[in-house]
Design an enzyme around this catalytic site. Structure first.
Site, short mmCIF file in Angstrom:
data_model
loop_
_atom_site.label_atom_id
_atom_site.label_comp_id
_atom_site.label_asym_id
_atom_site.label_seq_id
_atom_site.Cartn_x
_atom_site.Cartn_y
_atom_site.Cartn_z
N LYS A 61 9.07 -9.10 -47.46
CA LYS A 61 10.18 -9.24 -46.51
C LYS A 61 10.08 -8.20 -45.38
CE LYS A 61 13.53 -10.96 -49.90
NZ LYS A 61 14.80 -10.67 -50.59
N SER A 77 14.28 -5.78 -49.33
CA SER A 77 14.78 -5.55 -50.69
C SER A 77 14.87 -6.86 -51.46
CB SER A 77 16.16 -4.89 -50.62
OG SER A 77 16.61 -4.55 -51.90
N ASP A 78 14.73 -6.76 -52.79
CA ASP A 78 14.86 -7.95 -53.62
C ASP A 78 15.29 -7.55 -55.02
OD1 ASP A 78 14.17 -11.00 -53.44
OD2 ASP A 78 13.55 -10.35 -55.43
N THR A 79 15.96 -8.49 -55.69
CA THR A 79 16.45 -8.26 -57.05
C THR A 79 16.01 -9.38 -57.97
OG1 THR A 79 18.40 -7.12 -56.18
CG2 THR A 79 18.54 -7.92 -58.43
N SER A 114 14.45 -3.70 -56.01
CA SER A 114 13.39 -2.97 -55.30
C SER A 114 13.70 -2.91 -53.82
CB SER A 114 12.04 -3.67 -55.49
OG SER A 114 11.65 -3.65 -56.83
#
Length: 200
Positions: A61, A77-79, A114
């Site tokens: 991203k 960011s990612d979850t 993250s």
């Protein structure tokens, strides 16, 4: 403002926007230009762990926006949710949300959030945080009542609970960071932002 370095958030997430805005950080949002679902499918196929998938998506991203906004610090960011080493996908509708909560009921699962920062198209920082959550053992009636209360807002959350809203109604306990459950490793990021120099 203590953290006055301007940056770009490469994310469509409402909760990440809320966290950063609430902490009065100096940023603006640009939607990422990568195919998140395709990347995720490929990584699942390759049997990559949910933890690593979270960081991979965060990096993709940020990198997708850093190419265009070369002189800006770009944060992606990612979850992901890990239930018995398998990734749990976001629910597309209330029926899927019902099945997902039933699946998580009475069990512990891990949440990995993250964040990755790019500057001049180079990775300058990355972090993955883990939080363990246990969802209460829920009866069918309780799940239905919870979903009636939350309605479609739960579809914005990977785990179908928004910890900053009605989530505590179905959560037994959490071990780890609150902001991480919301989708962003805030404290490590603030430390990075404080020390980062654009002159690098």
């Amino acid at each position: 403002m203590f953290f006055n370095k301007k940056f770009i958030l490469a994310s469509n997430s409402k909760s990440r926007f809320y966290i950063l805005k609430k902490n009065r950080l100096n940023f603006f949002r640009v939607p990422p230009k990568c195919d998140e679902e395709l990347i995720k499918k490929q990584k699942i196929k390759e049997k990559i762990s949910p933890k690593k998938i979270s960081l991979c998506l965060a990096k993709n991203k940020a990198a997708s926006i850093s190419k265009k906004y070369y002189n800006y610090l770009v944060v992606g960011s990612d979850t992901t949710i890990d239930l018995n080493n398998k990734i749990i996908e976001k629910a597309k509708n209330i029926e899927e949300a019902k099945k997902k909560i039933k699946k998580l009921s009475g069990k512990k699962h891990k949440i990995y959030s993250s964040a990755a920062a790019y500057y001049k198209n180079k990775l300058v920082w990355k972090k993955t945080q883990q939080t363990t959550i246990k969802v209460r053992k829920l009866k069918k009636k309780e799940i239905n009542e919870y979903l009636k209360k939350t309605n479609k807002s739960v579809l914005f959350s990977v785990g179908c609970f928004q910890i900053e809203k009605e989530g505590p109604n179905i959560i037994e306990n959490i071990k780890g960071d609150f902001f991480n459950v919301m989708g962003f490793p805030l404290f490590p990021f603030l430390l990075f932002l404080k020390n980062f120099s654009m002159e690098k």
